[in-house]
Design a protein around this motif. Structure first.
Motif, short mmCIF file in Angstrom:
data_model
loop_
_atom_site.label_atom_id
_atom_site.label_comp_id
_atom_site.label_asym_id
_atom_site.label_seq_id
_atom_site.Cartn_x
_atom_site.Cartn_y
_atom_site.Cartn_z
N ALA A 82 0.81 -1.30 -0.07
CA ALA A 82 0.15 0.14 0.05
C ALA A 82 0.83 1.31 0.08
CB ALA A 82 -0.99 -0.03 1.30
N ARG A 83 1.89 1.26 0.78
CA ARG A 83 2.77 2.28 0.83
C ARG A 83 3.46 2.56 -0.60
NH1 ARG A 83 4.86 2.60 7.33
NH2 ARG A 83 2.70 2.95 8.22
N ARG A 86 1.09 4.05 -2.94
CA ARG A 86 0.86 5.40 -2.60
C ARG A 86 2.07 6.26 -3.12
NH1 ARG A 86 -2.57 7.09 1.40
NH2 ARG A 86 -2.32 4.96 2.32
N SER A 87 3.54 5.86 -2.81
CA SER A 87 4.61 6.47 -3.42
C SER A 87 4.59 6.47 -4.77
CB SER A 87 5.76 5.83 -2.77
OG SER A 87 6.86 6.39 -3.24
N TRP A 89 2.00 6.41 -6.75
CA TRP A 89 1.14 7.29 -7.42
C TRP A 89 1.51 8.81 -7.33
CZ3 TRP A 89 -2.98 8.15 -10.04
CH2 TRP A 89 -3.96 8.90 -10.06
N GLN A 90 2.22 9.04 -6.06
CA GLN A 90 2.59 10.41 -6.12
C GLN A 90 3.91 11.05 -7.12
OE1 GLN A 90 3.67 10.22 -1.84
NE2 GLN A 90 1.55 10.63 -1.17
N GLY A 169 -7.33 10.92 -7.24
CA GLY A 169 -6.32 10.42 -6.00
C GLY A 169 -7.05 10.15 -4.79
N ILE A 172 -8.08 6.47 -4.65
CA ILE A 172 -6.75 5.55 -4.63
C ILE A 172 -6.48 5.60 -3.11
CG2 ILE A 172 -4.31 5.18 -5.04
CD1 ILE A 172 -5.19 6.19 -8.07
N GLU A 173 -6.35 6.85 -2.60
CA GLU A 173 -5.76 7.07 -0.97
C GLU A 173 -6.96 6.10 -0.22
OE1 GLU A 173 -3.01 8.24 0.07
OE2 GLU A 173 -2.55 8.97 -1.71
N LEU A 176 -6.07 2.69 -0.08
CA LEU A 176 -5.04 2.42 0.54
C LEU A 176 -4.99 2.58 1.90
CD1 LEU A 176 -2.51 3.99 -2.04
CD2 LEU A 176 -2.94 1.51 -1.75
N ASP A 177 -5.70 3.60 2.43
CA ASP A 177 -6.05 4.03 3.67
C ASP A 177 -6.48 2.61 4.56
OD1 ASP A 177 -4.97 6.38 3.49
OD2 ASP A 177 -7.03 7.35 3.66
N GLU A 180 -4.32 -0.06 4.87
CA GLU A 180 -3.13 0.33 6.09
C GLU A 180 -3.69 0.39 7.45
OE1 GLU A 180 0.40 2.66 5.32
OE2 GLU A 180 -0.75 3.31 3.53
#
Length: 184
Positions: A82-83, A86-87, A89-90, A169, A172-173, A176-177, A180
């Motif tokens: 997940a992290r 997230r990375s 995606w950024q 975004g 997606i977040e 992922l949240d 996590e």
């Protein structure tokens, strides 16, 4: 400036999205897409292996794999994945939200394409599992984590496509949240 190949590919994507919106995915042939884009069917197949590829191909797998590999190996596989996503995606340039929505909405509303998305998902799961196993995660745990994360992302993205929310975004977040923030 985009190369001739990139311009042709973009014309094919634009023509396909227009036709899918007008006639539906199943009501549109490769020949019609090629004709609208001003190219031959052979040219279409030089750019896309199948009609479904217009909607379900994912060019981000290498970035995702690298971003997962950069996460601390001490993290559990789902958190690490997940992290990493997230990375990734950024790091990526933000896509044209409306084009992504149209593509995903067509997939969400076309049962045959839901099956096609599985092949793209499988390729991404393989990249994720590889990044995890390279850092010592047992293969079965890596495969389970990859499948869980991709299921969450696919669900979030397909649901987002059916809304008018312009924040891709955020969809997606949220996925992922949830991953996590699981309680053990």
């Amino acid at each position: 400036m985009a190369s001739k190949r990139e311009q042709t590919r973009e014309r094919l994507l634009t023509a396909a999205l227009e036709l899918f919106t007008e006639r539906g995915y199943d009501g549109t042939s490769v020949g019609e897409i090629a004709a609208r884009a001003g190219v031959t069917e052979m040219t279409f197949f030089r750019h896309f292996p199948a009609k479904a590829s217009l909607l379900v191909d994912d060019p981000y797998d290498p970035v995702i794999g690298s971003a997962i590999a950069e996460q601390p190996p001490a993290l559990d596989p789902i958190t690490r994945t997940a992290r990493g996503i997230r990375s990734a995606w950024q790091q990526l340039p933000q896509p044209a939200v409306e084009e992504v929505r149209v593509r995903l909405r067509i997939v969400a509303q076309t049962p045959a394409l839901r099956a096609s998305i599985a092949s793209g998902t499988a390729a991404t799961e393989t990249v994720i599992a590889g990044a995890l196993t390279d850092a010592g995660t047992p293969r079965s745990e890596a495969l389970i984590a990859a499948a869980a994360v991709m299921a969450a992302l696919n669900t979030a993205l397909l649901e987002w496509s059916l809304t008018d929310d312009n924040d891709l975004g955020k969809a997606i977040e949220v996925a992922l949240d949830v991953l996590e923030d699981r309680r053990g």
